[in-house]
Every structure is written in structure tokens, then in C-alpha cells.
Motif scaffolding. Structure first.
Motif, PDB file in Angstrom:
ATOM      1  N   ARG A  41      55.280  37.517  40.734  1.00 58.91           N
ATOM      2  CA  ARG A  41      56.169  38.680  40.770  1.00 58.91           C
ATOM      3  C   ARG A  41      56.211  39.418  39.447  1.00 58.91           C
ATOM      4  N   ASN A  42      55.900  38.744  38.353  1.00 56.06           N
ATOM      5  CA  ASN A  42      55.954  39.379  37.034  1.00 56.06           C
ATOM      6  C   ASN A  42      54.577  39.824  36.535  1.00 56.06           C
ATOM      7  N   ALA A  43      53.602  39.918  37.440  1.00 56.53           N
ATOM      8  CA  ALA A  43      52.254  40.326  37.054  1.00 56.53           C
ATOM      9  C   ALA A  43      51.835  41.558  37.841  1.00 56.53           C
ATOM     10  N   GLN A  44      51.060  42.415  37.192  1.00 51.58           N
ATOM     11  CA  GLN A  44      50.437  43.538  37.881  1.00 51.58           C
ATOM     12  C   GLN A  44      49.096  43.067  38.434  1.00 51.58           C
ATOM     13  N   ILE A  45      48.765  43.486  39.652  1.00 51.70           N
ATOM     14  CA  ILE A  45      47.546  43.029  40.318  1.00 51.70           C
ATOM     15  C   ILE A  45      46.689  44.229  40.693  1.00 51.70           C
ATOM     16  N   ILE A  46      45.393  44.143  40.383  1.00 55.16           N
ATOM     17  CA  ILE A  46      44.438  45.195  40.713  1.00 55.16           C
ATOM     18  C   ILE A  46      43.239  44.558  41.417  1.00 55.16           C
ATOM     19  N   PHE A  47      42.782  45.209  42.508  1.00 49.96           N
ATOM     20  CA  PHE A  47      41.600  44.762  43.231  1.00 49.96           C
ATOM     21  C   PHE A  47      40.456  45.731  42.955  1.00 49.96           C
ATOM     22  N   ASP A  48      39.303  45.176  42.571  1.00 53.29           N
ATOM     23  CA  ASP A  48      38.136  46.014  42.326  1.00 53.29           C
ATOM     24  C   ASP A  48      37.526  46.482  43.650  1.00 53.29           C
ATOM     25  N   SER A  49      36.885  47.639  43.594  1.00 52.75           N
ATOM     26  CA  SER A  49      36.274  48.228  44.789  1.00 52.75           C
ATOM     27  C   SER A  49      35.196  47.337  45.396  1.00 52.75           C
ATOM     28  N   SER A  50      34.623  46.441  44.617  1.00 50.47           N
ATOM     29  CA  SER A  50      33.573  45.558  45.132  1.00 50.47           C
ATOM     30  C   SER A  50      34.071  44.650  46.246  1.00 50.47           C
ATOM     31  N   LEU A  51      35.386  44.455  46.338  1.00 49.54           N
ATOM     32  CA  LEU A  51      35.957  43.542  47.326  1.00 49.54           C
ATOM     33  C   LEU A  51      36.296  44.229  48.649  1.00 49.54           C
ATOM     34  N   GLU A  52      36.252  45.541  48.667  1.00 49.71           N
ATOM     35  CA  GLU A  52      36.673  46.271  49.855  1.00 49.71           C
ATOM     36  C   GLU A  52      35.789  45.898  51.059  1.00 49.71           C
ATOM     37  N   GLY A  53      36.449  45.403  52.127  1.00 44.44           N
ATOM     38  CA  GLY A  53      35.752  45.052  53.361  1.00 44.44           C
ATOM     39  C   GLY A  53      35.034  43.717  53.344  1.00 44.44           C
ATOM     40  N   GLU A  54      35.113  42.975  52.239  1.00 42.80           N
ATOM     41  CA  GLU A  54      34.396  41.702  52.142  1.00 42.80           C
ATOM     42  C   GLU A  54      35.064  40.621  53.004  1.00 42.80           C
ATOM     43  N   THR A  55      34.237  39.723  53.551  1.00 44.13           N
ATOM     44  CA  THR A  55      34.724  38.646  54.414  1.00 44.13           C
ATOM     45  C   THR A  55      34.157  37.305  53.962  1.00 44.13           C
ATOM     46  N   ASN A  56      34.811  36.246  54.411  1.00 42.54           N
ATOM     47  CA  ASN A  56      34.330  34.880  54.195  1.00 42.54           C
ATOM     48  C   ASN A  56      34.057  34.593  52.716  1.00 42.54           C
ATOM     49  N   LEU A  57      35.076  34.896  51.873  1.00 41.19           N
ATOM     50  CA  LEU A  57      34.974  34.682  50.435  1.00 41.19           C
ATOM     51  C   LEU A  57      35.593  33.352  50.027  1.00 41.19           C
ATOM     52  N   ILE A  58      35.243  32.916  48.837  1.00 41.00           N
ATOM     53  CA  ILE A  58      35.805  31.701  48.252  1.00 41.00           C
ATOM     54  C   ILE A  58      36.606  32.100  47.023  1.00 41.00           C
ATOM     55  N   CYS A  59      37.837  31.615  46.906  1.00 39.02           N
ATOM     56  CA  CYS A  59      38.685  31.981  45.771  1.00 39.02           C
ATOM     57  C   CYS A  59      39.640  30.848  45.431  1.00 39.02           C
ATOM     58  N   GLY A  60      40.343  31.005  44.335  1.00 39.72           N
ATOM     59  CA  GLY A  60      41.318  30.004  43.932  1.00 39.72           C
ATOM     60  C   GLY A  60      42.459  29.876  44.935  1.00 39.72           C
ATOM     61  N   ALA A  61      43.026  28.674  45.010  1.00 42.75           N
ATOM     62  CA  ALA A  61      44.117  28.404  45.954  1.00 42.75           C
ATOM     63  C   ALA A  61      45.478  28.421  45.276  1.00 42.75           C
TER      64      ALA A  61
END
Length: 570
Positions: free
Chosen positions: A338-358
Motif C-alpha cells: 500500500r505504501n509503494a507506487q507500482i508501474i507495469f512495463d508495456s512488455s507485459l501487456e497481454g502476456e500469459t503463463n508467466l512466472i513471478c515472485g509469490a
């Protein structure tokens, strides 16, 4: 000019502290001498070259209706406080107090001074548009002075400032300046300088271009398409990313003990890095909360692009204390930040079946779909281009080159005129804020870059337009003939029409030819005993492309023809 009278010793050995070709030859050839780190004195040959470069610049600036002025080197701090840059610029700006205690600065750039002058003189729309320029000494306390005149602290620069009543008018004039810059570099003998899109940086504004000499000693990375004319600075370069259509799968939590880096994670799952979604955490100047950027795993975050998005300087987060994040395992699904700003890069738009931190230690998620599993309001292009990426304008591949910036132009907009309350009265009687552009060329850096582009293993090869002298007479010794008398006669004949230097010293031919190569004069006349017996001298060019014996009686005509040919090559 007689070489025996020329101040400045030419040196045979390579100076130990020289790091570039131009630095080596400027020191060895007696062009410059260091006074302090990044501060140099110019000897006569370098000063003559610099003056010719300035004359070329003046010619082109005057041709687009520039008005030459001169701003002070020392400026009151309140001008920089008006623009907001007194506090915003770092230690590169030299600040001091005068004897009365008033805060002052040394001008490292002169936008504030230009607005200060223009706002008192241009009060009516009828006076617009106009451009003012200067060729002036500046001081920037550069922390990484290097390469001789390539990166210095004190330097001579042409900086120009244009003022307009509309964005359309600025854009039209901007194109004129862009062409004028191409003319400057062509006339100075370096037409290979390329124009690339660039970041506006501390200058502000929205549109900017840099003029770069492509060379291995350059500090900037230039992106060039191998199929079209797309060229850009790394800071603003874009590319067309390959997209991978992968069927969606259910999210699954996976135990990944101690795996925090991208390569290890890709190996663990047996996938390519583009199948990963990674997090990069930054500090934002003036803000307490961290900034989390999510980007595809095969890409890096471009800090210049990111700074533009958040409208503040950013640096990678290094102090993890009191930051409630699972570093190495951060992901967008279930992230409680809640105390962080979050930005998503355009490279992720529409991507599926990704692996990321839990978002818990030693665990990652697989099967993550951006559209299905994450509520992303907007995407931003904050990724750095990789070599081999697809060109955004064609199907070509992007290549990385190194370059040295020799000039820049900016569409500043109203950044300075608005903050400094500059207005004019429009035809409707209302006060309006003018729109501004600025345009710079570093004289000393261009001088050095000409050497980087035009040299051989023996020294510089100066283009005829900027050479310190046009003709170099090498008089060789003889026991039979008074060679200096013959040389002086030739010198007097030629010196009335061209810029001539004569080597009248009592030295061997090897030393004279070595010094001639270091001086790099385009046309060389060798006066030797054997050829004189046949009434001839040797005429040659510094690059050795022309080398022939000519009759002394034909000397003036032959020199004129050769100099004309060299000028036509520019």
C-alpha cells in the motif's frame, strides 16, 4: 608562420595519461596543455582551428537569422532560482558568494540568461520569432573529465535560444536548425556525424536530438537500425518486441529455495527468460515510498524513461531496511504494498503463463496471466532496448554503436519562459507566454572529434576548412644550396594567397616529417636538394592520396588546384 617561432613542443612519445586518439595527438602535437583536471590551455594551432570552427558555426547561425549576443559567465543565483534549477542541479553547477554575500553561479548553460535578456526586449508579438546565440566559455564541474577535450570542465560552446508564439512555428524553426547543424558538421569535415533522438534531461522540454560522432571511445550508446534510418539514443530508444502466444494455465505456487536471480529461475523452470516477470525496486527523489517496476524477464528498466513517467529522478533501491517487501520474490499477484507506487512495463501487456515472485520467501508463482490475474490500469514503456530487437519502423534489427555527442537541440516549450514569467502582448492584446527552443555545439569537443574521425598512425589529418594552416613547407637541409633561401622565396609567393607555415629549423628530414604529420596540414610542399636540381619540389597531401613532383614555376597553380579539390570534398 615559421615553425622555428611556433610556441609548443611536439612530442615523440605517447603521453602516459592520454586515453583517446585525439587526446594523444593534441598533447603530442603541441595543441593543448593541461592546467588542471578537465581544464586546458590552447596553443596557437588549436586556437586557429577553434576559431575556424566558430566561423563555420557563425555562418550557419547567421543564415537562419541568428543574432549573436554575449551573456555573462557569472550570473546571480536568483535567475536560477526563478527557473528552479539552482536547487535542482547537482554539484556540476558552481555556486559561490560575491563579496557582498550575494549568491552567484558560474554559467554551465545560459537558458536563464537568455530569458532574462529576451523578456526585457521582446514585449510584442510583432517581434517574434527570433533567435539569439553566443559563443562563450562555460564551466561545468564535471566529475568524470576524460579524453582531453572530449569531456572537460571548462569549455567553449555555441548555445542558441529561439523564441516563438506557437508550437508550429517552433517546430518549423527546429527543422531549420537541424539542417544548419548538418551543414556545420559537413563544412567542418565530419559529415559522418549522425542525428539521433535523445532524452531532454536537465534541459527540460519534450523533443530533443543529439548529433553523435560514432566512435569506439564514445560514452553514449546509440541505437541504429540495420535496414532503415531509425537512430536513437539509448535513453529514449524504442523497439518492436516479439510476442509469444502461450496457452493459459492455472496459477501454481512453486517452492524455489534461495533462487532470486532471473537466470537461476529460468534454469529452475527450464524456460526462456521472456517467460519470467521480474520486479525492480527504485527510490524516487523527494518521496519516501519505494517504486516497484514490473517488466518482462529478458529486459532491463531504462531509468531515463522511468524518470519521465514519475516526473522525478530515480535510483535503484539499496537500503532495504523498513521496506516491507520480499526482495527476490516480489510479484504482482497478491502484492500487499500500500505504501509503494507500482508501474507495469508495456512488455507485459497481454502476456500469459508467466512466472513471478509469490511475495513470500523461497516461492514463485507459475501460470500467471496479466489480463486474468492482475488489474493493470495502464502500461508504460520503461524498458531498455536490447541489441537485436526489431526496429519500431521496419523489420530491421537494432544495432548498438558507441558515440560522442558534439551537438544537441531541444524543443524546450515553456519550461523557462513560464517559470521566469516571460510574456509578450499578442495581437488580441492578451499576455502570452512564448515557446522556446535551444541549440548547442561544443567547439572544443568538435575539434577533438575531427581528430577521432580523421587521423592515421602518425597524427591528425585536418580537413582544409579547419586546418590551422593550409600549406606546410618542409625545407630539407643541404650542404650545397641555401635551402632556406629557396624555401623563403616559395613561402613569400604562397603566403599572399594562403595560410602557410614553413619548417625552417636546422633538423633532419625524419624529425621534420614527423612534426608535419602531427600538425596535420592538408597540403605539404617538400623542398629538397635533389629535386631542386631539376627545378622541382614535391607536392603532397597529408593523407598521402596525392604525391607528385611539380615544377616550381607551376607551384601556385598546382597548389590552388589541390586546395580547390580538397574544399570540394567537404
Amino acid at each position: 608562420m615559421l615553425l622555428s617561432k611556433l610556441l609548443g613542443e611536439r612530442i615523440k612519445e605517447k603521453p602516459g595519461d592520454a586515453t583517446s586518439i585525439s587526446h594523444i595527438y593534441l598533447l603530442r602535437g603541441g595543441y593543448i596543455r593541461q592546467v588542471s583536471n578537465g581544464i586546458y590551455s590552447l596553443l596557437m594551432p588549436a586556437k586557429r582551428i577553434a576559431t575556424k570552427i566558430e566561423d563555420i558555426i557563425r555562418e550557419e547561425m547567421d543564415a537562419i537569422d541568428g543574432q549573436e549576443v554575449m551573456f555573462p559567465v557569472v550570473l546571480p543565483a536568483d535567475l536560477w532560482q526563478e527557473s528552479g534549477r539552482f536547487e535542482g542541479v547537482g554539484n556540476e553547477l558552481v555556486r559561490f558568494k560575491d563579496r557582498s554575500g550575494k549568491d552567484m553561479v558560474l554559467g554551465m548553460t545560459h537558458e536563464e540568461a537568455a530569458v532574462h535578456l529576451a523578456r526585457t526586449e521582446a514585449r510584442s508579438y510583432a517581434q517574434y520569432p527570433f533567435m539569439i546565440y553566443q559563443i562563450q566559455t562555460k564551466f561545468r564541474d564535471e566529475p568524470r573529465a576524460r579524453g582531453g577535450l572530449i569531456r572537460v570542465r571548462e569549455f567553449t560552446m555555441k548555445d542558441a535560444y529561439s523564441f516563438h508564439t506557437s508550437q508550429e512555428d517552433l517546430e518549423q524553426y527546429y527543422e531549420q536548425c537541424l539542417q544548419a547543424y548538418h551543414n556545420v558538421f559537413r563544412k567542418a569535415g565530419v559529415p559522418e556525424v549522425v542525428c539521433v533522438q535523445s532524452d531532454t534531461g536537465m534541459m527540460g522540454g519534450k523533443v530533443a536530438h543529439e548529433f553523435m560522432l560514432l566512435t569506439d571511445i564514445g560514452e553514449d550508446t546509440i541505437i541504429i537500425c540495420d535496414s532503415c534510418d531509425y537512430q536513437s539514443n539509448m535513453e529514449v530508444a524504442i523497439s518492436k518486441l516479439d510476442k509469444y502466444e502461450i496457452a493459459e494455465e492455472e496459477i501454481k505456487e512453486n517452492h524455489t529455495p534461495g533462487i532470486k536471480d532471473i537466470e537461476s529461475l529460468a534454469n529452475f523452470f527450464g524456460v526462456e527468460t521472456h517467460r519470467l516477470l521480474k520486479a525492480a525496486v527504485f527510490e524516487v527523489e523527494g518521496r519516501k515510498e519505494p517504486l516497484i517496476v514490473f517488466v518482462r524477464g529478458d529486459l532491463q528498466v531504462n531509468e531515463s524513461k522511468l524518470s519521465k513517467v514519475v516526473q522525478a529522478n530515480v535510483t535503484p533501491l539499496t537500503n532495504y531496511e523498513n521496506v516491507d517487501l520480499n526482495f527476490g520474490f516480489i510479484g504482482p499477484v497478491g502484492l500487499n504494498a500500500r505504501n509503494a507506487q507500482i508501474i507495469f512495463d508495456s512488455s507485459l501487456e497481454g502476456e500469459t503463463n508467466l512466472i513471478c515472485g509469490a511475495n513470500k520467501d523461497d516461492y514463485h508463482l507459475s501460470g500467471v496471466s496479466i489480463v486474468r490475474d492482475i488489474n493493470v490500469e495502464s502500461f508504460h514503456d520503461v524498458a531498455q532496448v536490447n541489441e537485436g530487437h526489431t526496429c519500431p519502423h521496419c523489420n530491421g534489427k537494432l544495432q548498438f554503436k558507441r558515440g560522442v555527442e558534439v551537438g544537441n537541440i531541444f524543443q524546450l516549450g515553456t519550461k523557462y519562459t513560464e517559470s521566469m514569467h516571460m510574456t509578450y502582448t499578442d495581437k488580441d492584446g492578451k499576455a502570452k507566454t512564448p515557446i522556446m527552443g535551444c541549440y548547442g555545439i561544443g567547439v572544443g569537443r568538435l575539434l577533438a572529434c575531427i581528430i577521432e574521425s580523421h587521423h592515421d598512425e602518425y597524427g591528425p589529418i585536418w580537413p582544409i576548412s579547419v586546418a590551422p594552416w593550409q600549406v606546410h613547407i618542409c625545407v630539407l637541409g643541404s650542404k650545397k644550396i641555401d635551402m632556406n633561401e629557396v624555401g623563403t622565396d616559395i613561402y613569400n609567393r604562397l603566403n599572399n594567397k594562403w595560410e602557410v607555415i614553413m619548417d625552417d629549423r636546422n633538423m633532419g628530414p625524419g624529425a621534420k616529417f614527423a612534426d608535419a604529420d602531427l600538425l596535420g596540414i592538408p597540403v605539404r610542399i617538400v623542398v629538397g636538394e635533389r629535386n631542386l636540381e631539376n627545378g622541382q619540389v614535391e607536392l603532397m597531401t597529408r593523407d598521402k592520396s596525392v604525391k607528385k613532383l611539380i615544377n616550381i614555376s607551376d607551384l601556385e597553380q598546382e597548389v590552388e588546384t589541390l586546395i580547390t579539390e580538397l574544399k570540394n570534398q567537404l
